[in-house]
Enzyme design. Structure first.
Site, PDB file in Angstrom:
ATOM      1  CG  HIS A 361      -2.052  -0.924   1.259  1.00  0.00           C
ATOM      2  ND1 HIS A 361      -3.298  -0.963   0.841  1.00  0.00           N
ATOM      3  CD2 HIS A 361      -1.938  -2.388   1.810  1.00  0.00           C
ATOM      4  CE1 HIS A 361      -3.956  -2.058   0.934  1.00  0.00           C
ATOM      5  NE2 HIS A 361      -3.320  -2.822   1.457  1.00  0.00           N
ATOM      6  CE  LYS A 552      -6.267  14.227   0.217  1.00  0.00           C
ATOM      7  NZ  LYS A 552      -6.444  12.687  -0.376  1.00  0.00           N
ATOM      8  NE  ARG A 553      -3.378  10.228  10.307  1.00  0.00           N
ATOM      9  CZ  ARG A 553      -2.982   9.208  11.062  1.00  0.00           C
ATOM     10  NH1 ARG A 553      -3.868   8.106  11.524  1.00  0.00           N
ATOM     11  NH2 ARG A 553      -1.845   9.370  11.749  1.00  0.00           N
ATOM     12  CE  LYS A 558      -2.118  10.832   3.147  1.00  0.00           C
ATOM     13  NZ  LYS A 558      -2.682   9.882   1.908  1.00  0.00           N
ATOM     14  CB  THR A 660     -10.110   4.992  -0.936  1.00  0.00           C
ATOM     15  OG1 THR A 660      -9.669   5.419   0.485  1.00  0.00           O
ATOM     16  CG2 THR A 660      -9.491   3.848  -1.467  1.00  0.00           C
ATOM     17  CE  LYS A 664     -13.679   6.113   1.118  1.00  0.00           C
ATOM     18  NZ  LYS A 664     -13.156   6.291   2.191  1.00  0.00           N
TER      19      LYS A 664
HETATM   20  C1  26W Z   1       3.993   0.857  10.023  1.00  0.00           C
HETATM   21  C2  26W Z   1       3.751   2.290   9.802  1.00  0.00           C
HETATM   22  C3  26W Z   1       2.448   2.245   8.770  1.00  0.00           C
HETATM   23  C4  26W Z   1       1.066   2.255   8.987  1.00  0.00           C
HETATM   24  C5  26W Z   1       0.317   2.240   7.842  1.00  0.00           C
HETATM   25  C6  26W Z   1       3.133   1.947   7.518  1.00  0.00           C
HETATM   26  C7  26W Z   1       2.032   1.877   6.316  1.00  0.00           C
HETATM   27  C8  26W Z   1       0.800   2.027   6.678  1.00  0.00           C
HETATM   28  C9  26W Z   1      -0.240   1.970   5.513  1.00  0.00           C
HETATM   29  C10 26W Z   1       0.119   0.955   4.390  1.00  0.00           C
HETATM   30  C11 26W Z   1      -0.315   3.662   4.979  1.00  0.00           C
HETATM   31  C12 26W Z   1      -1.861   3.609   4.138  1.00  0.00           C
HETATM   32  O1  26W Z   1      -2.873   3.648   4.655  1.00  0.00           O
HETATM   33  N1  26W Z   1      -1.474   3.517   2.822  1.00  0.00           N
HETATM   34  C13 26W Z   1      -2.661   3.897   1.919  1.00  0.00           C
HETATM   35  O2  26W Z   1      -3.365   2.629   1.494  1.00  0.00           O
HETATM   36  C14 26W Z   1      -4.522   3.123   0.876  1.00  0.00           C
HETATM   37  C15 26W Z   1      -5.205   1.611   0.493  1.00  0.00           C
HETATM   38  O3  26W Z   1      -4.788   1.181  -0.391  1.00  0.00           O
HETATM   39  C16 26W Z   1      -4.268   3.858  -0.365  1.00  0.00           C
HETATM   40  O4  26W Z   1      -5.350   4.366  -0.991  1.00  0.00           O
HETATM   41  C17 26W Z   1      -3.428   5.169  -0.110  1.00  0.00           C
HETATM   42  O5  26W Z   1      -3.037   5.815  -0.989  1.00  0.00           O
HETATM   43  C18 26W Z   1      -2.257   4.681   0.884  1.00  0.00           C
HETATM   44  O6  26W Z   1      -1.553   5.776   1.499  1.00  0.00           O
END
Ligand code: 26W
Length: 817
Positions: A361, A552-553, A558, A660, A664
């Site tokens: 992701h 978004k976060r 971003k 995503t 929406k």
């Molecule tokens: C370990 C720390 C950590 C925590 C969460 C690393 C990475 C993440 C996630 C993978 C970050 C995340 O939420 N990625 C998002 O995933 C969505 C679903 O596929 C995408 O639509 C977003 O673009 C992507 O940033």
């Protein structure tokens, strides 16, 4: 598909059940019950209905003998369940009428539900949409997650700064939609050592854990749309195995005896609030292993309860790893096979590597998980041995393919060499999986090209794409009833399960009457949001203004600060250029920053300070408003998204894997202003160039500019509007008497080198916003674009994503009930 509940819904029986829960579960009476008590009792009564279906689905012979997907995710950002489940159960209207007989308003009751915020953002929300789509299409599935006591922190603003508070999502009464499954509890070990035993003349490794905890599963029903299919979302809670060590208790050391209890209680105490940034903390690895081990055991229990042999695991179960967070499940399954089930390495690996699949992701280097070898060694000594062996055998394969190529071995190795040796979880996942996918076409291409080029050479069929999606039930039908009714009037009501049918709306894109009806709904939704903002923030919004939304976060990539610079440029022009004219705009932000992410918090602070000033400046007030809505969460998104005219998707090209929120908002008739990043690329393909505002550098441009030595001062010095906007930020306009108080953002964009190329994209962004301003004035022209956005984004239904997974990766068959 049957709508049995719809047909057999018995109002009297239901109300009796609600009243029964009111007294027997929540200890109150009809006369004394608060709105909250009524909400709890109603939800318990509904949950009870779904528990029947859950158990029936679980025991259905056809499902037990079909192939299932096990979706392993540390996060499921499900949002409120009651309203959405009423809709999926097909009883929204009848329940509304039923509670009205008690003198209650259904929407008041629904407002009582707290969001279960068991996720950070995109990854967790995707998992929730996928569970909804699996149930809707009746592809057998179990979601496995963690039952955090505290979800993502609650955010408030104090003097414009983000403040965090714990989120006890279950409340003191407990969450009405979950049911404990103590008969399915598991024991999970940690620490300890590995010994060698000789069994039947054979040497066997055996892990002797130093600490054991209990995994207690809670099931949350995932209700299929208008069907009786209900799948479990199984969330593991960690508890102490015995309340305390009896020995120390009897020795009179009562408080020491409770230590194990405190340690075990900690493991699922709180969700880690980092998004796209890993910190390598021991407790986080404990969460990951606890989650993987409990889930793997439950999967094997289900598989064997029907009498299926272990060797046939891949025929009946596939395990999807949602990013690398559950990667430790791979060595865990190997360990069980080899140490506990006496399999040979070869046999175990053969089964394992046909069972797991992995979704990536993110490409951000700081988000790719690596764990200290020494940490894994201490916490999970046997797993470390197994990881070494996986790597050893894998590197042999690499040497056969590229003899003598040390560089290739180094790049592909699961163990990263160096002073501190690290385990690369992504490499472990690619080696141990039969399929690896990215989440949008561009992202998947970059996964092949930049992240795993050597793996792609070695395993040319392993890497693929599955573009993300969103559930149209929650993100259109439920959150936007006005638009849903309008659509159903035109094309019937099958679109929630066949979103491509929205394309029929295109025939009315030029129709005067339809345009007016469509924009009237948009206006009502803007009024609903404006009312929320007035009530909760005491800010007045003009619903004739363009509602320009970025939710978004908060993360530098971003680029909320690019949006902020646009606002500053408007403010500057309104004050300094007498001939400057603009359509009134309301800028809406909502975002949480990770508590330890300094610059992200400074950006929130800056936007809040700018909002404070602009909103009370009578010179610009009728043109500009800035609102930063606190505590962004699923239920807030449900109010904001239907009200958006413009959707901000402005990440640096190559950084946002998919997005995503972009899907929406387009589905709800907003026009995207976006870079050629993530799924924006595919949204443009669907809606056409005239119905989206694409700007900025593309991936190749970004790479070239970075390689040639990017200097943000070149842009600062060459563009007077950019300079004026940045200088405004760095002065005392927004912090009177305290110049340079917002310098953190300013400095990161100049002396800090502007790592995400905000300045490089500024001019092109301003220009695109100029087009939006011009085209919004053409009411009919804008309505047409908005309608075409809704009509043409059917591809982004998560039903389609799930079918892609089913057909290309999981190979499941639907089991209709
Ligand atoms: C370990 C720390 C950590 C925590 C969460 C690393 C990475 C993440 C996630 C993978 C970050 C995340 O939420 N990625 C998002 O995933 C969505 C679903 O596929 C995408 O639509 C977003 O673009 C992507 O940033």
């Amino acid at each position: 598909m049957k709508a049995v509940l719809q047909k057999s819904f018995d109002k009297t029986l239901f109300l009796d059940n609600v009243k029964r829960h009111l007294t027997s579960t929540y200890a109150t009476t009809v006369e004394n019950a608060t709105t909250r008590a009524w909400y709890l009792a109603m939800s318990r009564a509904l949950a009870e209905l779904t528990t029947f279906d859950l158990l029936e689905t679980e025991q259905d012979e056809r499902i037990l003998n079909a192939k299932s997907v096990n979706y392993l995710s540390l996060e499921f950002l499900i949002g409120r369940l009651t309203g959405n489940n009423l809709l999926n159960m097909g009883v929204y209207e009848s329940i509304g009428e039923a509670v009205a007989e008690l003198g209650l308003d259904l929407s008041d009751l629904l407002e009582e539900e707290r969001d279960p915020s068991l996720g950070n953002g995109g990854l967790g929300r995707l998992a929730a949409c996928f569970m909804d789509s699996l149930a809707a299409q009746e592809f057998p599935a179990v979601g496995y997650g963690l039952h955090y006591e505290y979800g993502l922190f609650k955010q408030s603003f104090e003097a414009c700064h983000q403040k965090e508070a714990p989120d006890a999502w279950c409340g003191i009464e407990g969450y009405p939609w979950e049911v404990a499954r103590p008969e399915l509890a598991q024991q999970i070990g940690f620490y300890g050592y590995v010994t060698t035993e000789t069994v039947d003349g054979q040497e066997k490794r055996k892990w002797v854990p130093g600490m054991t905890v209990m995994g207690m599963p809670w099931d949350i029903p995932v209700v299929g749309y208008k069907s009786e299919t209900v799948y479990p979302l199984r969330l593991w809670e960690c508890r102490a195995l015995a309340p305390f060590s009896l020995e120390s208790f009897n020795n009179g050391n009562y408080f020491e005896a409770q230590h194990t209890l405190i340690d075990a209680g900690n493991i699922t105490k709180v969700l880690y609030p980092n998004d796209n940034h890993e910190k390598g903390k021991t407790l986080r690895l404990m969460q990951q292993y606890f989650h993987s081990a409990a889930s793997i055991r439950d999967i094997l229990r289900r598989h064997e309860s029907v009498g299926h042999p272990l060797a046939e695991l891949p025929q009946y179960e596939t395990i999807q790893l949602n990013d690398t967070h559950p990667a430790i499940a791979i060595p865990e399954l190997m360990r069980i096979f080899i140490d506990e089930r006496n399999m040979s390495w070869e046999e175990a690996w053969e089964i394992c590597s046909r069972t797991f699949a992995y979704t990536n992701h993110t490409l951000l280097p700081e988000a790719l998980e690596t764990w200290d070898e020494s940490l894994i060694q201490r916490l999970l000594p046997r797993h470390m041995e197994i990881i070494y062996e996986i790597n050893h055998r894998f590197l042999q394969e690499v040497r056969e393919k590229w003899p003598g190529d040390g560089d290739k071995q180094q790049k592909l190795s699961i163990i990263q060499d160096g002073f501190h040796r690290m385990v690369r979880m992504a490499n472990l996942c690619v080696v141990g999986s039969y399929a690896v996918n990215g989440v949008a076409a561009l992202h998947s291409a970059l996964v092949k090209q930049d992240l795993f080029p050597e793996f792609h050479e070695l395993y040319p069929n392993r890497l693929m794409n599955v573009t993300n999606g969103i559930t149209p039930r929650r993100w259109l039908q439920y959150c936007n009833p006005g638009l849903s009714h309008l659509i159903s009037e035109k094309i019937g009501d099958n679109w929630p399960v066949a979103l491509d049918e929205l394309a029929q709306l295109a025939q009315w894109a030029d129709d005067d009457e339809f345009q007016q009806a469509f924009m009237a709904v948009k206006k009502e939704n803007k009024a609903r949001l404006a009312k929320w903002v007035k009530t909760n923030m005491d800010i007045e919004l003009n619903t004739d203004a363009i509602f320009d939304v970025q939710i978004k976060r908060l993360h530098e990539y971003k680029r909320q600060h690019l949006n902020m610079l646009h606002i500053l440029s408007l403010y500057y022009r309104l004050l300094n250029r007498p001939d400057f004219d603009m359509v009134p705009r309301v800028f809406i932000f909502a975002a949480k920053a990770a508590p330890g992410y300094y610059l992200a918090k400074e950006i929130i602070y800056a936007i809040n300070k700018i909002a404070e000033k602009i909103n009370s400046d009578d010179r610009v007030n009728d043109k500009l408003k800035v609102v930063f809505i606190p505590d962004y969460r699923v239920s807030m998104a449900e109010i904001i998204i239907p009200a958006a005219d413009v959707s901000e998707q402005i990440s640096t090209a190559g950084k946002e894997a998919s997005g995503t929120g972009n899907m929406k908002m387009a589905l709800n008739g907003a026009l995207t202003i976006g870079t050629m990043d993530g799924a924006n690329v595919e949204i443009r393909e669907e809606v056409g160039d005239e119905n989206i505002y694409i700007f900025g550098l593309e991936v190749e441009d970004v790479n070239r500019l970075k390689a040639s030595g990017y200097n943000p001062f070149d842009y600062y010095n060459a563009d007077p509007l950019l300079k004026a906007s940045l200088d405004l930020l760095n002065g005392e306009e927004f912090t009177p008497g305290e110049p340079r108080k917002l310098r953190a953002t300013y400095e990161s964009l100049l002396d800090g080198g502007d790592p995400y190329l905000v300045l490089a994209d500024f001019a092109s962004y301003i220009e695109a916003h100029g087009q939006i301003d011009a085209q919004y004035r053409d009411t009919a022209g804008w309505a047409k674009k908005a309608i075409l956005n809704t009509a043409l984004v059917g591809k982004f239904s998560s039903d389609r994503s799930i079918r892609d997974y089913v057909n290309h990766i999981w190979k499941l068959k639907s089991v209709p009930r």
